[in-house]
Design a protein around this motif. Structure first.
Motif, PDB file in Angstrom:
ATOM      1  N   VAL A  10       0.855  -1.182   0.000  1.00 57.00           N
ATOM      2  CA  VAL A  10       0.000   0.000   0.000  1.00 57.00           C
ATOM      3  C   VAL A  10       0.893   1.234   0.000  1.00 57.00           C
ATOM      4  CG1 VAL A  10      -1.765   1.264   1.297  1.00 57.00           C
ATOM      5  CG2 VAL A  10      -1.855  -1.233   1.165  1.00 57.00           C
ATOM      6  N   GLY A  11       0.601   2.167  -0.919  1.00 60.49           N
ATOM      7  CA  GLY A  11       1.441   3.349  -1.079  1.00 60.49           C
ATOM      8  C   GLY A  11       0.970   4.562  -0.313  1.00 60.49           C
ATOM      9  N   ARG A  12      -0.311   4.617   0.044  1.00 62.06           N
ATOM     10  CA  ARG A  12      -0.823   5.743   0.827  1.00 62.06           C
ATOM     11  C   ARG A  12      -1.938   5.236   1.725  1.00 62.06           C
ATOM     12  NH1 ARG A  12      -5.687   7.225  -1.953  1.00 62.06           N
ATOM     13  NH2 ARG A  12      -5.547   6.725  -4.166  1.00 62.06           N
ATOM     14  N   GLY A  68      -2.732  -0.073   6.218  1.00 62.63           N
ATOM     15  CA  GLY A  68      -2.091   1.238   6.245  1.00 62.63           C
ATOM     16  C   GLY A  68      -0.959   1.288   5.237  1.00 62.63           C
ATOM     17  N   LYS A  69      -0.342   2.424   5.124  1.00 61.55           N
ATOM     18  CA  LYS A  69       0.780   2.600   4.207  1.00 61.55           C
ATOM     19  C   LYS A  69       1.846   1.544   4.519  1.00 61.55           C
ATOM     20  CE  LYS A  69       4.071   5.969   2.477  1.00 61.55           C
ATOM     21  NZ  LYS A  69       4.535   7.355   2.535  1.00 61.55           N
ATOM     22  N   GLY A  70       2.292   0.841   3.489  1.00 64.35           N
ATOM     23  CA  GLY A  70       3.321  -0.184   3.645  1.00 64.35           C
ATOM     24  C   GLY A  70       2.792  -1.590   3.838  1.00 64.35           C
ATOM     25  N   THR A  71       1.486  -1.756   4.125  1.00 65.22           N
ATOM     26  CA  THR A  71       0.917  -3.088   4.311  1.00 65.22           C
ATOM     27  C   THR A  71       1.020  -3.867   3.006  1.00 65.22           C
ATOM     28  OG1 THR A  71      -0.668  -2.255   5.937  1.00 65.22           O
ATOM     29  CG2 THR A  71      -1.159  -4.382   4.952  1.00 65.22           C
ATOM     30  N   LYS A  72       1.491  -5.114   3.095  1.00 61.55           N
ATOM     31  CA  LYS A  72       1.577  -5.966   1.909  1.00 61.55           C
ATOM     32  C   LYS A  72       0.251  -6.692   1.755  1.00 61.55           C
ATOM     33  CE  LYS A  72       4.620  -8.906  -0.642  1.00 61.55           C
ATOM     34  NZ  LYS A  72       5.994  -9.368  -0.726  1.00 61.55           N
ATOM     35  N   LEU A  73      -0.318  -6.599   0.533  1.00 60.66           N
ATOM     36  CA  LEU A  73      -1.647  -7.145   0.275  1.00 60.66           C
ATOM     37  C   LEU A  73      -1.677  -8.009  -0.971  1.00 60.66           C
ATOM     38  CD1 LEU A  73      -3.900  -3.942   0.503  1.00 60.66           C
ATOM     39  CD2 LEU A  73      -3.572  -5.665   2.276  1.00 60.66           C
ATOM     40  N   PHE A  74      -2.584  -8.974  -0.960  1.00 60.53           N
ATOM     41  CA  PHE A  74      -3.083  -9.604  -2.176  1.00 60.53           C
ATOM     42  C   PHE A  74      -4.408  -8.911  -2.453  1.00 60.53           C
ATOM     43  CE2 PHE A  74      -6.475 -12.259  -3.755  1.00 60.53           C
ATOM     44  CZ  PHE A  74      -5.982 -12.648  -4.967  1.00 60.53           C
ATOM     45  N   VAL A  75      -4.601  -8.425  -3.672  1.00 57.92           N
ATOM     46  CA  VAL A  75      -5.850  -7.768  -4.051  1.00 57.92           C
ATOM     47  C   VAL A  75      -6.355  -8.421  -5.326  1.00 57.92           C
ATOM     48  CG1 VAL A  75      -6.971  -5.588  -4.666  1.00 57.92           C
ATOM     49  CG2 VAL A  75      -5.078  -5.578  -3.039  1.00 57.92           C
ATOM     50  N   GLY A  76      -7.619  -8.802  -5.326  1.00 64.39           N
ATOM     51  CA  GLY A  76      -8.263  -9.355  -6.508  1.00 64.39           C
ATOM     52  C   GLY A  76      -9.473  -8.519  -6.862  1.00 64.39           C
TER      53      GLY A  76
END
Length: 171
Positions: A10-12, A68-76
């Motif tokens: 997440v960038g922002r 939050g900013k920096g959280t690593k996610l899988f998004v579909g």
């Protein structure tokens, strides 16, 4: 059918908007970075940014509390182009409309990869629990039986080494 899947950071900070009807939407960006080596063996890198939008009060609330900013996610989800007016000009924006999301890195405010206490009674369910990043791709997760080749599963299927050619060749 369109289906887009990304893994990134997440960038922002997610921005939640609430409409007069009570419906909510959350917007956030995700950076996906590719790394490779060029023909000379020099490391190369390219980052692609995805603007993400999620609707539905449950999904919006989960993202607002835990991402939050920096959280690593899988998004579909699916890509959607929308038009808007700015300075008298019609502009276009491509967004990833989120259908599925999984936190695979730090939760909001977490600096050590540990799950944070949940607020407002949210309990992580399958698909939302944090996981440790995997070392390799394509590795089965969970308790799966060992994989067998087609020849092991079906004795009438030709073996890769040709050892059962006489039994399987119909000619």
């Amino acid at each position: 059918m369109q289906n887009v899947m990304i893994i990134g950071n997440v960038g922002r900070e997610p921005e939640v908007k609430t409409f007069d009807s009570g419906d909510q939407i959350v917007n956030f960006s995700v950076a996906v970075t590719e790394k490779w080596k060029d023909k000379q063996g020099q490391p190369q890198e390219h980052t692609e940014w995805f603007n993400c939008t999620a609707r539905g009060n449950g999904l919006v609330g989960m993202i607002d509390r835990n991402v939050g900013k920096g959280t690593k996610l899988f998004v579909g989800g699916k890509l959607k182009t929308r038009e808007y007016q700015k300075d008298g000009e019609t502009k276009k924006a491509v967004e990833l409309q989120v259908r599925d999301i999984e936190i695979i890195g730090n939760w909001k405010g977490d600096q050590q990869g540990q799950q944070q206490p949940q607020q407002q009674g949210f309990q992580p369910q399958q698909g939302f629990a944090p996981q440790q990043p995997q070392q390799g791709y394509g590795q089965p997760q969970g308790n799966y039986p060992p994989q067998q080749t087609m020849a092991q599963q079906n004795p009438n299927y030709p073996a890769a080494d040709g050892s059962n050619w006489d039994q399987t060749n119909p000619f």
